[in-house]
Design an enzyme around this catalytic site. Sequence first.
Site, PDB file in Angstrom:
ATOM      1  CB  SER A 135      37.649  44.272  40.564  1.00 19.57           C
ATOM      2  OG  SER A 135      36.922  45.001  41.444  1.00 19.57           O
ATOM      3  CE1 TYR A 151      39.141  40.537  43.957  1.00 13.86           C
ATOM      4  CE2 TYR A 151      38.315  42.777  44.144  1.00 13.86           C
ATOM      5  CZ  TYR A 151      38.282  41.721  43.504  1.00 13.86           C
ATOM      6  OH  TYR A 151      37.457  41.219  42.711  1.00 13.86           O
TER       7      TYR A 151
END
Length: 229
Positions: A135, A151
């Site tokens: 990501s 994350y």
Amino acid sequence: MRIVITGANRGIGLELARRYLERGDHVDAGVRNPAAASELAALGQAASGRLRVLACDVEDDASVRAFAAALGDVTVDVLFNNAGVMGKWLSLADLDFEDVLRTFNTNTVGTLRVTSALLPHLRRSTTRKIVNMSSRMGSIADNTSGGAYAYRTSKAALNMASKTMAVDLRDEHFTVIALHPDWVKTDMGGPEAPMTVEDAVAGILALVDRISRTESGGFYHFRGDTIPW
């Protein structure tokens, strides 16, 4: 070709399975609970035996070893390490450290578990592509908004793991990339995401088809742009 996809029961993983089956490829789909993967089961009914849905919990060593054993002696051409979790979005003062560890275990260590277990299968192929779903939120250079500790750190670590894999497997002619699929309308991405799953996966397939060994070790947007570490 034979494609292995973890986290294949929904979202990007499910659409990857659908597209590869439509192309005539063989797909081995790793999911935590095959009995609950009803949409995969429906794909399998029309796939003439080209889809196998197998149990694979990337957080668990024994589950990943069993998954690799269940594949048998097949040749794996492309591995998508797609399974992942978002983790809790908490402030620094309120972090849930068990959640941080679980997020890291899934997103980073899980990728290492699966790739290590499937190396013998990948080595049988001349394609030898490993796609690690990362990501942009794992980019240190691109982090201007902070937050999302679990994350962000898990994806930054995944990026390092991807680069290290590329270096270590370079002499065996592997292609290893970290891939940002964009912000996609999935259970994880939410309904406000601007990108549909169908458009994102179309771009992912096009990139994976054309990416070469000379580009191994990079961090890419699915459109092919390089993302800063």
